[in-house]
Design an enzyme around this catalytic site. Structure first.
Site, PDB file in Angstrom:
ATOM      1  N   GLY A  15       0.797  -1.225   0.000  1.00 60.66           N
ATOM      2  CA  GLY A  15       0.000   0.000   0.000  1.00 60.66           C
ATOM      3  C   GLY A  15       0.829   1.274   0.000  1.00 60.66           C
ATOM      4  N   ILE A  16       1.782   1.381   0.935  1.00 60.57           N
ATOM      5  CA  ILE A  16       2.568   2.617   1.032  1.00 60.57           C
ATOM      6  C   ILE A  16       3.621   2.671  -0.081  1.00 60.57           C
ATOM      7  CG2 ILE A  16       4.185   3.897   2.493  1.00 60.57           C
ATOM      8  CD1 ILE A  16       2.617   2.854   4.935  1.00 60.57           C
ATOM      9  N   ASP A  35      10.219  -6.255  -4.804  1.00 56.78           N
ATOM     10  CA  ASP A  35       9.328  -6.944  -3.861  1.00 56.78           C
ATOM     11  C   ASP A  35       9.492  -8.451  -4.055  1.00 56.78           C
ATOM     12  OD1 ASP A  35       6.538  -5.618  -2.379  1.00 56.78           O
ATOM     13  OD2 ASP A  35       6.738  -7.808  -2.452  1.00 56.78           O
ATOM     14  N   ASP A  56      13.976 -11.062  -2.529  1.00 58.71           N
ATOM     15  CA  ASP A  56      13.708 -11.212  -1.101  1.00 58.71           C
ATOM     16  C   ASP A  56      14.836 -10.477  -0.387  1.00 58.71           C
ATOM     17  OD1 ASP A  56      13.554 -11.934   1.542  1.00 58.71           O
ATOM     18  OD2 ASP A  56      13.304 -14.090   1.163  1.00 58.71           O
ATOM     19  N   TYR A 150       7.308  -5.476  16.798  1.00 57.01           N
ATOM     20  CA  TYR A 150       7.387  -4.655  15.577  1.00 57.01           C
ATOM     21  C   TYR A 150       8.035  -3.299  15.879  1.00 57.01           C
ATOM     22  CZ  TYR A 150       5.583  -1.406  12.021  1.00 57.01           C
ATOM     23  OH  TYR A 150       5.475  -0.428  11.064  1.00 57.01           O
ATOM     24  N   PRO A 180       5.797   7.160  10.042  1.00 57.31           N
ATOM     25  CA  PRO A 180       4.348   7.389  10.101  1.00 57.31           C
ATOM     26  C   PRO A 180       3.736   6.848  11.386  1.00 57.31           C
ATOM     27  CG  PRO A 180       5.004   6.078   8.159  1.00 57.31           C
ATOM     28  CD  PRO A 180       6.151   6.079   9.111  1.00 57.31           C
ATOM     29  N   GLY A 181       2.590   7.418  11.750  1.00 57.55           N
ATOM     30  CA  GLY A 181       1.674   6.739  12.657  1.00 57.55           C
ATOM     31  C   GLY A 181       0.863   5.791  11.792  1.00 57.55           C
ATOM     32  N   VAL A 183      -1.363   4.267   9.026  1.00 58.16           N
ATOM     33  CA  VAL A 183      -1.585   4.767   7.667  1.00 58.16           C
ATOM     34  C   VAL A 183      -2.762   4.022   7.041  1.00 58.16           C
ATOM     35  CG1 VAL A 183      -0.546   5.103   5.395  1.00 58.16           C
ATOM     36  CG2 VAL A 183       0.903   5.194   7.447  1.00 58.16           C
TER      37      VAL A 183
HETATM   38  N1  LIG Z   1       0.448   0.675   7.292  1.00 55.65           N
HETATM   39  C1  LIG Z   1       0.763   1.373   8.379  1.00 55.65           C
HETATM   40  O1  LIG Z   1      -0.093   1.779   9.166  1.00 55.65           O
HETATM   41  C2  LIG Z   1       2.215   1.720   8.650  1.00 55.65           C
HETATM   42  C3  LIG Z   1       2.521   2.623   9.686  1.00 55.65           C
HETATM   43  C4  LIG Z   1       3.848   2.957   9.954  1.00 55.65           C
HETATM   44  C5  LIG Z   1       4.847   2.391   9.180  1.00 55.65           C
HETATM   45  N2  LIG Z   1       4.546   1.505   8.191  1.00 55.65           N
HETATM   46  C6  LIG Z   1       5.647   0.917   7.420  1.00 55.65           C
HETATM   47  O2  LIG Z   1       5.462   1.193   6.039  1.00 55.65           O
HETATM   48  C7  LIG Z   1       6.033   0.152   5.254  1.00 55.65           C
HETATM   49  C8  LIG Z   1       5.016  -0.365   4.235  1.00 55.65           C
HETATM   50  O3  LIG Z   1       3.860  -0.791   4.924  1.00 55.65           O
HETATM   51  P1  LIG Z   1       2.480  -1.203   4.188  1.00 55.65           P
HETATM   52  O4  LIG Z   1       1.393  -0.896   5.138  1.00 55.65           O
HETATM   53  O5  LIG Z   1       2.455  -0.658   2.822  1.00 55.65           O
HETATM   54  O6  LIG Z   1       2.662  -2.790   4.175  1.00 55.65           O
HETATM   55  P2  LIG Z   1       2.286  -3.875   3.045  1.00 55.65           P
HETATM   56  O7  LIG Z   1       2.248  -5.192   3.761  1.00 55.65           O
HETATM   57  O8  LIG Z   1       1.101  -3.434   2.258  1.00 55.65           O
HETATM   58  O9  LIG Z   1       3.554  -3.820   2.090  1.00 55.65           O
HETATM   59  C9  LIG Z   1       4.781  -4.371   2.436  1.00 55.65           C
HETATM   60  C10 LIG Z   1       5.411  -4.933   1.180  1.00 55.65           C
HETATM   61  O10 LIG Z   1       6.708  -5.428   1.539  1.00 55.65           O
HETATM   62  C11 LIG Z   1       6.906  -6.646   0.835  1.00 55.65           C
HETATM   63  N3  LIG Z   1       7.886  -7.478   1.538  1.00 55.65           N
HETATM   64  C12 LIG Z   1       7.731  -8.085   2.735  1.00 55.65           C
HETATM   65  N4  LIG Z   1       8.815  -8.826   3.014  1.00 55.65           N
HETATM   66  C13 LIG Z   1       9.675  -8.665   1.973  1.00 55.65           C
HETATM   67  C14 LIG Z   1      10.956  -9.196   1.671  1.00 55.65           C
HETATM   68  N5  LIG Z   1      11.579 -10.052   2.508  1.00 55.65           N
HETATM   69  N6  LIG Z   1      11.563  -8.823   0.510  1.00 55.65           N
HETATM   70  C15 LIG Z   1      10.933  -7.982  -0.346  1.00 55.65           C
HETATM   71  N7  LIG Z   1       9.710  -7.454  -0.117  1.00 55.65           N
HETATM   72  C16 LIG Z   1       9.089  -7.809   1.030  1.00 55.65           C
HETATM   73  C17 LIG Z   1       5.524  -7.306   0.796  1.00 55.65           C
HETATM   74  O11 LIG Z   1       5.439  -8.277  -0.238  1.00 55.65           O
HETATM   75  C18 LIG Z   1       4.617  -6.112   0.570  1.00 55.65           C
HETATM   76  O12 LIG Z   1       4.383  -5.878  -0.802  1.00 55.65           O
HETATM   77  C19 LIG Z   1       6.513  -0.921   6.249  1.00 55.65           C
HETATM   78  O13 LIG Z   1       7.896  -0.769   6.478  1.00 55.65           O
HETATM   79  C20 LIG Z   1       5.716  -0.603   7.493  1.00 55.65           C
HETATM   80  O14 LIG Z   1       6.355  -1.049   8.666  1.00 55.65           O
HETATM   81  C21 LIG Z   1       3.254   1.159   7.915  1.00 55.65           C
END
Ligand SMILES: NC(=O)c1ccc[n+]([C@@H]2O[C@H](COP(=O)([O-])OP(=O)(O)OC[C@H]3O[C@@H](n4cnc5c(N)ncnc54)[C@H](O)[C@@H]3O)[C@@H](O)[C@H]2O)c1
Length: 246
Positions: A15-16, A35, A56, A150, A180-181, A183
């Site tokens: 998503g992000i 990814d 990976d 986490y 971020p907080g 998201v």
């Molecule tokens: N969603 C939230 O509320 C939030 C808040 C604060 C921080 N974050 C951070 O933002 C980032 C993205 O979060 P998101 O919500 O989009 O998560 P998400 O799960 O939608 O996306 C994460 C992506 O990382 C990929 N991934 C996971 N392990 C991997 C690996 N070993 N090698 C390559 N790719 C890998 C997954 O396939 C996925 O596409 C993360 O680092 C998360 O900790 C998210």
């Protein structure tokens, strides 16, 4: 507008990551979406006009070569966004499964380290400087019961940001983080629909009374990667609607 740069966004199928990639493409940059989810990253890359890269980031035997080849194949990397992360494995200090903790640390800390090390080496040998933006979380600074495994991984990401910033500054490479907080990704919107108790509980902790949009995080990443942030390195910028104030 400055000339197009080569940008790698890890976790770009999520998503992000997708939103960050779109924001760089919108300003004219070329984006490599990295990814491990082959199907999702190929689909998203096609939709937004990026190049997919299957990797990976925790695999120390394959990831460095895949990333180094991608960097060489594209004539170098100017911007790295370490966004890939595992955010779904939680538990209290007395209950978290050690295997879940290990998996979280592997992706969020070891993976971020491996990609940073590989891309920083490529940036140093190209001799043109560069920018690295890590996606952290305010959880690294403010605890929420049940999420500490986490959150401690994100405290390590903040530390890794300062570590890389101090050592890479001499090579003209700036390293910062966006913290971020919560998201509002499509996944989170499904898990916590508008009007749900869970959504209201999170919103009540945020002075600005709304979860971040993915575009709020993307805008901060694009800013930190821009010349406007040319004198900023080693910071972790909260994008949290003021949650850290509470
Ligand atoms: N969603 C939230 O509320 C939030 C808040 C604060 C921080 N974050 C951070 O933002 C980032 C993205 O979060 P998101 O919500 O989009 O998560 P998400 O799960 O939608 O996306 C994460 C992506 O990382 C990929 N991934 C996971 N392990 C991997 C690996 N070993 N090698 C390559 N790719 C890998 C997954 O396939 C996925 O596409 C993360 O680092 C998360 O900790 C998210």
């Amino acid at each position: 507008m400055s000339s197009p740069r080569n940008v790698i966004v890890t976790g770009g199928a999520g998503g992000i990551g997708r939103s960050i990639a779109e924001a760089f493409i919108e300003r004219g940059d070329r984006v490599i979406l990295a990814d491990l989810d082959t199907e999702a990253v190929t689909a998203v890359a096609t939709q937004i006009g990026a190049t997919p890269l299957i990797v990976d980031i925790t695999d120390r035997d394959t990831a460095p070569a895949i990333l180094a080849d991608a960097a060489a194949g594209h004539g170098g990397i100017d911007v790295l966004v370490n966004n890939a992360g595992l955010l779904s494995l939680h538990g209290s200090i007395t209950e978290l499964d050690p295997a879940d903790y290990e998996a979280t640390l592997r992706v969020n800390v070891l993976g971020t380290f491996l990609v940073t090390q590989t891309v920083a080496k490529a940036m140093i040998s190209a001799g043109k400087g560069g920018v690295i933006v890590n996606i952290s979380s305010i959880g690294g600074r403010q605890p929420t019961p049940g999420m500490g495994g986490y959150e401690s991984s994100k405290a390590a990401v903040d530390s890794l940001t300062r570590w890389a910033a101090i050592e890479l500054a001499g090579h003209g490479i700036r390293v910062n983080a966006v913290a971020p907080g919560p998201v509002l990704t499509p996944m989170l919107a499904m898990a916590m629909p508008e009007g749900s108790e869970a959504r209201a509980a999170w919103e009540s902790r945020i002075p600005l009374k709304a979860l971040a949009a993915t575009t709020d995080v993307a805008a901060a990443a694009v800013f930190l990667a821009s010349a406007d942030a040319g004198h900023i390195t080693g910071v972790s910028l909260p994008v949290d609607g003021g949650q850290l104030l509470t």
